[in-house]
Design an enzyme around this catalytic site. Sequence first.
Site, short mmCIF file in Angstrom:
data_model
loop_
_atom_site.label_atom_id
_atom_site.label_comp_id
_atom_site.label_asym_id
_atom_site.label_seq_id
_atom_site.Cartn_x
_atom_site.Cartn_y
_atom_site.Cartn_z
N HIS A 87 0.79 -1.23 0.00
CA HIS A 87 0.00 0.00 0.00
C HIS A 87 0.83 1.29 0.00
CE1 HIS A 87 -3.30 -2.70 1.16
NE2 HIS A 87 -2.53 -3.15 2.12
C1 BDR Z 1 -3.01 0.59 5.40
O1 BDR Z 1 -3.19 0.08 6.71
C2 BDR Z 1 -1.98 -0.28 7.27
O2 BDR Z 1 -2.08 -1.53 7.90
C3 BDR Z 1 -0.95 -0.23 6.18
O3 BDR Z 1 0.30 0.20 6.69
C4 BDR Z 1 -1.52 0.75 5.21
O4 BDR Z 1 -1.16 2.08 5.53
C5 BDR Z 1 -3.67 -0.34 4.40
O5 BDR Z 1 -5.02 -0.45 4.66
#
Ligand code: BDR
Length: 312
Positions: free
Chosen positions: A242
């Site tokens: 992400h």
């Molecule tokens: C987001 O949530 C976190 O767990 C990850 O680092 C990312 O920023 C994805 O949904």
Amino acid sequence: MPQKIIIDTDPGQDDAAAIMLALGSPQDVEVLGICAVAGNVPLRLTSRNVRMVCELSGRPDIKVYEGASAPMERPLVTAEHVHGKTGLDGPDLPEPVMTVESQHAVDFIIETLMREPSGTVTLCTLGPLTNIGLALRKAPEIAARVKRLVMMGGGFFEGGNITPAAEFNIYVDPEAARDVLASGIAITMIPLDLTHKLLTLSERVERLRALGTRPAIALAEMLDFFERFDIEKYGSDGGPLHDPAVIAWVIRPDLFSGRECNVEIETTSPLTLGMTVIDWWRVTDRKPNALVLRDGDDAGFFDLLIERVGRL
Ligand code: BDR
Ligand code: CA
């Protein structure tokens, strides 16, 4: 001239990848400071993890600030089930020796935006938007001075990852997300709809490991740990990566595409709390308030990440 950025983050293995991408790209971005926020794990650990990643990247000179330890109006929800109990499970890394700055992250954000020429600082948010929400409450005049806020958060076509309707970063602090989207700041939003197309295929992780440097091997080990959860969940070869998409968009916006949409945040319904209601098809007359990215050149994105981590 490199673009001036502030990174606001809750590491998190994918946050670590984003920080490493930024620190490996000094010709493109100048990191004015990194702010830790509570999210994937509590603040004590996100602050520690930011400093571990800076040291791993050979940048103990980076200024690190601690921000909010809980969302603006709710108790904290964390994600150890994804990231492990430290938030950065995977490699065996030493405890950091770097210390944090004494200034609170919210004050650092306000002071920096008021000091730097208006329209020159980009906020890159990789976690819940609490620090930015608090900064806007304390000093609403900063909104007009931000060049752009690039956030990882939300999901529409892909639904959510912490509830069926909500993505984690928005779900943790929906009021902060609502305030940010209503602030008038130019926003680029990177939802799950894009990041679920950026998969850590084993070939990509192996290419990273094969660089043979300490930062590259450690990141490969982080991704080994991080993806195990998503491989089980989504049944894919590798998991979505992400947060580095935020930094990648700042450096290479040509790798991505999207459209200007209206985005509103659900803050009251227990069923859909934290949902990002994205008017992708423009079925309302609500004004667009974010450039929402939906597609990307995943091969180009991973080439960029691997190349820049290789420079650390
Ligand atoms: C987001 O949530 C976190 O767990 C990850 O680092 C990312 O920023 C994805 O949904
Ligand atoms: Ca994150």
